[in-house]
Design a protein around this motif. Structure first.
Motif, PDB file in Angstrom:
ATOM      1  N   SER A   1      -3.267   6.434  -4.152  1.00 30.03           N
ATOM      2  CA  SER A   1      -2.728   5.001  -3.756  1.00 30.03           C
ATOM      3  C   SER A   1      -1.539   4.721  -4.371  1.00 30.03           C
ATOM      4  O   SER A   1      -1.509   5.110  -5.744  1.00 30.03           O
ATOM      5  N   PHE A   2      -0.618   4.078  -3.602  1.00 23.96           N
ATOM      6  CA  PHE A   2       0.579   3.700  -4.228  1.00 23.96           C
ATOM      7  C   PHE A   2       0.847   2.219  -4.118  1.00 23.96           C
ATOM      8  O   PHE A   2       0.571   1.630  -3.166  1.00 23.96           O
ATOM      9  N   ARG A   3       1.265   1.781  -5.030  1.00 25.42           N
ATOM     10  CA  ARG A   3       1.765   0.221  -4.963  1.00 25.42           C
ATOM     11  C   ARG A   3       2.954   0.269  -4.155  1.00 25.42           C
ATOM     12  O   ARG A   3       4.006   0.824  -4.335  1.00 25.42           O
ATOM     13  N   ILE A   4       2.738  -0.709  -3.268  1.00 22.99           N
ATOM     14  CA  ILE A   4       3.747  -0.908  -2.372  1.00 22.99           C
ATOM     15  C   ILE A   4       5.091  -1.470  -2.835  1.00 22.99           C
ATOM     16  O   ILE A   4       6.271  -1.025  -2.406  1.00 22.99           O
ATOM     17  N   ASP A   5       4.945  -2.228  -3.870  1.00 19.20           N
ATOM     18  CA  ASP A   5       6.218  -2.934  -4.412  1.00 19.20           C
ATOM     19  C   ASP A   5       6.913  -1.830  -5.408  1.00 19.20           C
ATOM     20  O   ASP A   5       7.864  -2.060  -5.921  1.00 19.20           O
ATOM     21  N   CYS A   6       6.247  -0.683  -5.635  1.00 19.53           N
ATOM     22  CA  CYS A   6       6.935   0.540  -6.231  1.00 19.53           C
ATOM     23  C   CYS A   6       7.589   1.403  -5.418  1.00 19.53           C
ATOM     24  O   CYS A   6       8.070   2.478  -5.945  1.00 19.53           O
ATOM     25  N   LEU A   7       7.502   1.373  -4.379  1.00 22.65           N
ATOM     26  CA  LEU A   7       8.193   2.059  -3.411  1.00 22.65           C
ATOM     27  C   LEU A   7       9.791   1.762  -3.208  1.00 22.65           C
ATOM     28  O   LEU A   7      10.266   0.482  -3.069  1.00 22.65           O
TER      29      LEU A   7
ATOM     30  N   GLY B   1       8.761  -5.376  -1.678  1.00 24.26           N
ATOM     31  CA  GLY B   1       8.504  -3.920  -1.088  1.00 24.26           C
ATOM     32  C   GLY B   1       8.127  -4.243   0.221  1.00 24.26           C
ATOM     33  O   GLY B   1       7.791  -3.389   1.054  1.00 24.26           O
ATOM     34  N   PHE B   2       7.922  -5.556   0.532  1.00 23.20           N
ATOM     35  CA  PHE B   2       7.235  -5.824   1.933  1.00 23.20           C
ATOM     36  C   PHE B   2       8.207  -5.500   3.260  1.00 23.20           C
ATOM     37  O   PHE B   2       7.951  -5.529   4.214  1.00 23.20           O
ATOM     38  N   GLU B   3       9.466  -5.143   2.867  1.00 26.36           N
ATOM     39  CA  GLU B   3      10.625  -4.630   4.006  1.00 26.36           C
ATOM     40  C   GLU B   3       9.584  -3.277   4.501  1.00 26.36           C
ATOM     41  O   GLU B   3      10.221  -2.996   5.502  1.00 26.36           O
ATOM     42  N   HIS B   4       9.043  -2.751   3.644  1.00 24.51           N
ATOM     43  CA  HIS B   4       8.382  -1.170   4.097  1.00 24.51           C
ATOM     44  C   HIS B   4       7.156  -1.571   5.065  1.00 24.51           C
ATOM     45  O   HIS B   4       6.671  -0.555   5.816  1.00 24.51           O
ATOM     46  N   MET B   5       6.494  -2.653   4.798  1.00 25.79           N
ATOM     47  CA  MET B   5       5.285  -2.941   5.457  1.00 25.79           C
ATOM     48  C   MET B   5       4.932  -2.762   6.972  1.00 25.79           C
ATOM     49  O   MET B   5       4.141  -2.237   7.691  1.00 25.79           O
ATOM     50  N   PRO B   6       6.163  -3.069   8.125  1.00 22.87           N
ATOM     51  CA  PRO B   6       6.030  -2.798   9.136  1.00 22.87           C
ATOM     52  C   PRO B   6       5.953  -1.284   9.501  1.00 22.87           C
ATOM     53  O   PRO B   6       5.082  -0.773  10.388  1.00 22.87           O
ATOM     54  N   ARG B   7       6.762  -0.454   8.994  1.00 19.94           N
ATOM     55  CA  ARG B   7       6.681   0.832   9.023  1.00 19.94           C
ATOM     56  C   ARG B   7       5.032   1.600   8.599  1.00 19.94           C
ATOM     57  O   ARG B   7       4.794   2.268   9.300  1.00 19.94           O
ATOM     58  N   ILE B   8       4.730   1.108   7.539  1.00 20.39           N
ATOM     59  CA  ILE B   8       3.372   1.472   6.876  1.00 20.39           C
ATOM     60  C   ILE B   8       2.327   1.233   7.942  1.00 20.39           C
ATOM     61  O   ILE B   8       1.587   1.890   8.436  1.00 20.39           O
ATOM     62  N   ARG B   9       2.465   0.028   8.644  1.00 20.86           N
ATOM     63  CA  ARG B   9       1.291  -0.383   9.500  1.00 20.86           C
ATOM     64  C   ARG B   9       1.559   0.465  10.938  1.00 20.86           C
ATOM     65  O   ARG B   9       0.483   0.780  11.395  1.00 20.86           O
ATOM     66  N   ALA B  10       2.662   0.340  11.459  1.00 23.39           N
ATOM     67  CA  ALA B  10       2.891   1.338  12.370  1.00 23.39           C
ATOM     68  C   ALA B  10       2.418   2.827  12.117  1.00 23.39           C
ATOM     69  O   ALA B  10       1.989   3.217  13.109  1.00 23.39           O
TER      70      ALA B  10
ATOM     71  N   GLU C   1       2.192 -16.013   3.128  1.00 25.91           N
ATOM     72  CA  GLU C   1       3.052 -16.057   1.607  1.00 25.91           C
ATOM     73  C   GLU C   1       3.464 -14.450   1.376  1.00 25.91           C
ATOM     74  O   GLU C   1       4.554 -14.305   0.987  1.00 25.91           O
ATOM     75  N   ALA C   2       2.525 -13.700   1.814  1.00 23.85           N
ATOM     76  CA  ALA C   2       2.670 -12.370   1.224  1.00 23.85           C
ATOM     77  C   ALA C   2       2.767 -10.990   2.203  1.00 23.85           C
ATOM     78  O   ALA C   2       2.277  -9.879   1.716  1.00 23.85           O
ATOM     79  N   ALA C   3       2.991 -11.369   3.548  1.00 19.65           N
ATOM     80  CA  ALA C   3       2.919 -10.285   4.264  1.00 19.65           C
ATOM     81  C   ALA C   3       4.465 -10.256   4.906  1.00 19.65           C
ATOM     82  O   ALA C   3       5.284 -10.862   4.578  1.00 19.65           O
ATOM     83  N   ASP C   4       4.658  -9.218   5.788  1.00 20.32           N
ATOM     84  CA  ASP C   4       5.743  -8.790   6.336  1.00 20.32           C
ATOM     85  C   ASP C   4       5.998  -9.982   7.530  1.00 20.32           C
ATOM     86  O   ASP C   4       5.165 -10.819   7.779  1.00 20.32           O
ATOM     87  N   THR C   5       7.123 -10.241   8.127  1.00 19.27           N
ATOM     88  CA  THR C   5       7.515 -11.171   8.974  1.00 19.27           C
ATOM     89  C   THR C   5       6.620 -11.154  10.147  1.00 19.27           C
ATOM     90  O   THR C   5       6.436 -12.358  10.517  1.00 19.27           O
ATOM     91  N   GLU C   6       6.564 -10.282  10.897  1.00 17.91           N
ATOM     92  CA  GLU C   6       5.572 -10.299  11.917  1.00 17.91           C
ATOM     93  C   GLU C   6       3.987 -10.845  11.577  1.00 17.91           C
ATOM     94  O   GLU C   6       3.696 -11.589  12.353  1.00 17.91           O
ATOM     95  N   LEU C   7       3.423 -10.510  10.390  1.00 19.51           N
ATOM     96  CA  LEU C   7       2.243 -11.240  10.203  1.00 19.51           C
ATOM     97  C   LEU C   7       2.278 -12.510   9.717  1.00 19.51           C
ATOM     98  O   LEU C   7       1.526 -13.284   9.977  1.00 19.51           O
TER      99      LEU C   7
END
Length: 233
Positions: free
Chosen positions: A191-197, A132-141, A88-94
């Motif tokens: 620490s930054f909230r990812i939904d605030c990026l 903000g989960f559009e940013h998660m693949p780049r953050i994880r990489a 429910e709460a992750a990016d497409t890959e996860l």
């Protein structure tokens, strides 16, 4: 797709025990037939029990399993809940990985009839976490490759700022995700909230891992504060 991921996909495809043509697998995985031939050569050389040859097809002689694990129903429920959250709460890959893993868990868990077929959790939509989960693949990489990120951040007080950060870890706080990193602007951990990026981009510049030695101490210090802040907002 990384080669290791593609090899895992090939094993998953041939697990059904049927004959599979290299061209069909190549089309499914969007690579050349020659690449699939090389992948099968690698799998056979590594000891995977695959029969076949080029131009004829390939099949798995016997199933490939992870080492057996004895999990209690409570442990299975915990694992299933975790996968439901990720789905429910992750990016497409996860999300895709969580869905695939959940199917495998369900299949194994219910195989001998000791676990009810409807044993998992229903999880409410993680609407806030998805922002903000559009940013998660780049953050994880960036975390994996120790690569600096340039981010634009809009705080809960509506203050905008631009930072170059060294991403070290992501954390989930029940409703939102945060990124813990070393901030070059402040010369300290933040620490930054990812939904605030509002933007998040790879810089191509790498960082060393000296700050990771202090990360645990920092996390211990802010854990209680973060929990309070997430609840407040």
């Amino acid at each position: 797709m990384r080669r290791s991921d593609r090899l895992s996909e090939i094993i998953e495809i041939v697990q059904d025990g049927r004959l599979h043509l290299a061209r069909d697998i190549a089309e499914r995985l969007e690579v050349s037939v020659r690449t699939i031939y090389r992948d099968f050569d690698t799998l056979v050389a590594s000891g995977i029990p695959i029969d076949g040859e080029r131009g004829v097809g390939y099949m798995l002689r016997e199933p490939v399993f992870l080492p057996p694990m004895n999990l209690s129903l409570a442990e299975l429920e915990a694992l299933h809940l975790g996968m439901a959250i990720v789905a429910e709460a992750a990016d497409t890959e996860l999300q895709s990985a969580a869905a695939s893993l959940t199917k495998k868990i369900d299949k194994v868990a219910t195989a001998n009839g000791t676990v009810p077929k409807r044993w998992g959790f229903g999880v409410y939509p993680f609407v806030q976490a998805k922002i903000g989960f559009e940013h998660m693949p780049r953050i994880r990489a960036a975390i994996r490759n120790k690569e600096k990120l340039k981010i634009a951040y809009l705080s809960l007080e509506n203050h905008a700022s631009t930072r170059v950060v060294w991403p070290l870890q992501n954390a989930y706080w029940g409703r939102v995700w945060t990124m813990t990193c070393w901030c070059e602007k402040r010369g300290d951990f933040r620490s930054f909230r990812i939904d605030c990026l509002t933007s998040c981009n790879l810089t191509g510049a790498n960082f060393d891992d000296e700050r990771e030695q202090l990360l645990e101490e920092y996390l211990e210090k802010i854990n209680a504060e973060m929990e309070q802040n997430v609840e407040r907002h």
